[in-house]
Design an enzyme around this catalytic site. Structure first.
Site, mmCIF file in Angstrom:
data_model
loop_
_atom_site.group_PDB
_atom_site.id
_atom_site.type_symbol
_atom_site.label_atom_id
_atom_site.label_comp_id
_atom_site.label_asym_id
_atom_site.label_seq_id
_atom_site.Cartn_x
_atom_site.Cartn_y
_atom_site.Cartn_z
ATOM 1 N N SER A 261 40.118 42.005 37.601
ATOM 2 C CA SER A 261 38.722 42.293 37.320
ATOM 3 C C SER A 261 37.906 41.016 37.315
ATOM 4 C CB SER A 261 38.581 43.031 35.988
ATOM 5 O OG SER A 261 38.388 42.117 34.939
ATOM 6 N N LYS A 262 36.696 41.195 37.833
ATOM 7 C CA LYS A 262 35.772 40.062 37.925
ATOM 8 C C LYS A 262 35.498 39.506 36.523
ATOM 9 C CE LYS A 262 32.428 37.614 39.979
ATOM 10 N NZ LYS A 262 32.777 36.550 40.911
ATOM 11 N N ARG A 263 35.374 40.444 35.599
ATOM 12 C CA ARG A 263 35.037 40.029 34.233
ATOM 13 C C ARG A 263 36.074 39.081 33.664
ATOM 14 N NH1 ARG A 263 34.899 44.105 30.154
ATOM 15 N NH2 ARG A 263 35.784 45.465 31.744
ATOM 16 N N HIS A 264 37.314 39.245 34.104
ATOM 17 C CA HIS A 264 38.353 38.364 33.590
ATOM 18 C C HIS A 264 38.613 37.187 34.510
ATOM 19 C CE1 HIS A 264 39.085 42.078 31.255
ATOM 20 N NE2 HIS A 264 39.163 41.172 30.306
ATOM 21 N N GLY A 265 37.662 36.971 35.403
ATOM 22 C CA GLY A 265 37.733 35.765 36.223
ATOM 23 C C GLY A 265 38.614 35.894 37.448
#
Ligand code: GLU
Length: 493
Positions: A261-265
């Site tokens: 996920s993008k949110r987790h880099g």
């Protein structure tokens, strides 16, 4: 109802060929899972000599992200996943942007009401409740309104949504290429909204209508849509439409537990490019995340896009989640870098070399030749070649090297001999430098390594360099080499 409209729409649908579509929503960046979906979708079409369609699913206006569409186009373009029909090039069943098709969905939703598979719902529900249909179906007051009651409310101008009327009893079965046959109890399905209060369709409805009207034969998408598939089937059946092949792809995971996920880099395609990976290597690796070759090619790991287009098969798609492993991508990237034509590699490496080597006298192609077999990622390059521009501060201890038997004393002696031998050279190139140093080792009756070690350390000021003493001196040029060798010799006093 004007049935001719539907007849005309049916008549437009191309038949007889495989037709697949990549149908992204412009809600953000192109993550690895999206890229894989696009790739598989493209491959299925190409393998079958079919048609690959690009459709933009932009009905959820609140989730739109500025610039997302451009990223998708750019990524598909760079990856060579050309579409045959789409918003930018048109085609027989356009438009290919859902908001431009908005008038269509209402007609089909009403057709479904007519067929008894959907109903007008006038209840005031809160946003969330409405979308998730988190209410008791049997108690819903709108589900069983008579035609006259509906008519009355419509003429009174009451706002409404149109919901799917899912049977309360029985089961629904659907087939997926990798997940097999799945059966669910209808009572576990919700009367999802098909047409929203603003007249726009929900994603789930537009998707089914468009897949049918665009003649899609294979629906490839992420496994997060698996749970909606029974409701899609009920819609197809109610319309009397042929159900396409479903190919739900297992999630791409960061580790055993977490989806990427993008949110987790986790990186997108563009992030990976910026991190120094080649498009070809990314595609090759992504192809193998969830698909494996079988038979004669079971052991093969390197596949160009055109090779994939010849061998990709649905049978090789796996339903087990794939873990995205950067180390594995490094491996593919190195293979691809090594396989490039030297000129092509030099061109690709040039911007990275020039990040640290600014001196225009340094020959980029010669530096690239040293690097080609010695880097996994393009972004490794600047740090590997920075010494060409400026001799780093280094410790005299670097002259001591066990394997070459080099010591401070031997280094003094070797540099004392090497400096005049190189100074005397008429031509400054790798061949003459090599010949001169070999002759010197011979003359002094020492192993080559004992001489080469201190020359390389003095020339580069680094223990690890791409290329040996000869190549480095050749690239540095006569003046700079001699200056560095003399400075090294000074240090040893
Ligand atoms: N618009 C959906 C998404 O971006 C596509 C799902 C599908 O391909 O059916 O996830």
């Amino acid at each position: 109802m004007d049935m001719q409209f539907f007849v005309d729409m049916e008549a437009r649908i191309p038949k007889g060929k495989v037709r697949t579509r990549f149908a992204p929503s412009p809600t953000g960046y192109m993550h690895v899972g999206n890229l894989r979906t696009a790739l598989y979708t493209w491959l299925i079409a190409r393998r079958a000599g079919g048609t690959f369609i690009f459709r933009l699913e932009d009905t959820d206006q609140s989730r739109q992200v500025e610039g997302a569409t451009e990223i998708i186009y750019r990524t598909l373009g760079e990856c060579g996943l050309q579409h045959d029909e789409g918003p930018d090039i048109g085609g027989p069943v356009g438009p290919y942007i859902q908001t431009q098709r908005r008038d269509l969905y209402g007609k089909y939703a009403k057709l479904l009401v007519e067929k008894g598979a959907a109903y007008y719902c006038f209840c005031e529900k809160q946003g969330d409740e409405e979308e998730s249909a988190g209410f008791e179906r049997a108690e819903d007051p709108c589900r069983n309104l008579s035609a006259a009651e509906v008519e009355e409310k419509l003429s009174a101008g009451l706002p409404y949504v149109i919901r799917q009327k899912v049977p309360q009893e029985g089961t629904t079965t659907f087939r997926d290429v990798s997940y097999g046959e799945i059966t669910v109890e209808n009572k576990t399905l919700d009367d999802q909204v098909l047409l929203k209060r603003d007249g726009l369709p929900t994603y789930n409805f537009a998707n089914v209508v468009d897949d049918h009207l665009m003649g899609i034969t294979h629906v490839v998408r992420g496994s997060e849509y698996l749970s909606s598939a029974p409701k899609y089937n009920l819609l197809y059946e109610a319309f009397g439409w042929e159900i396409p092949e479903y190919v739900h792809c297992s999630p791409v995971m960061r580790d055993q537990q977490h989806k990427m996920s993008k949110r987790h880099g986790d990186p997108s395609y563009e992030d990976l490019r910026a991190q120094g990976y080649l498009t070809e290597a990314i595609l090759n690796y992504v192809a193998l995340l969830g698909w494996s070759p079988k038979g004669e090619i079971a052991e093969q790991e390197v596949f160009s896009l055109s090779e994939l287009a010849e061998v990709f098969d649905l049978a090789g798609i796996s339903k087990s989640p794939a873990i995205f492993d950067l180390a594995k991508l490094d491996h593919f990237n190195a293979l691809y870098l090594r396989a490039m034509e030297p000129e092509a590699f030099a061109k690709t490496a040039e911007p990275y070399i020039r990040q640290s080597v600014k001196n225009p006298a340094i020959d980029v192609a010669a530096v690239a030749a040293l690097l080609q077999a010695r880097c996994e990622k393009l972004t490794d390059i600047p740090e590997k070649v920075d010494f060409f521009d400026a001799l780093p501060a280094y410790d005299t201890e670097l002259f001591v090297h066990k394997k070459s038997k080099s010591s401070i004393e031997s280094s003094r002696e070797m540099l004392d001999a090497a400096i005049p031998a190189l100074e005397a050279l008429e031509v400054w190139d790798a061949e003459s430098i090599h010949a001169a140093l070999m002759a010197l080792a011979e003359e002094k009756q020492v192993k080559n390594a004992l001489l080469m070690w201190p020359v390389r350390i003095a020339a580069a000021g680094k223990a690890v360099t791409p290329g040996g003493a000869v190549e480095i001196c050749a690239i540095l040029g006569r003046e700079e080499t001699l200056c560095r060798l003399k400075a090294g010799r000074e240090k040893l006093n």
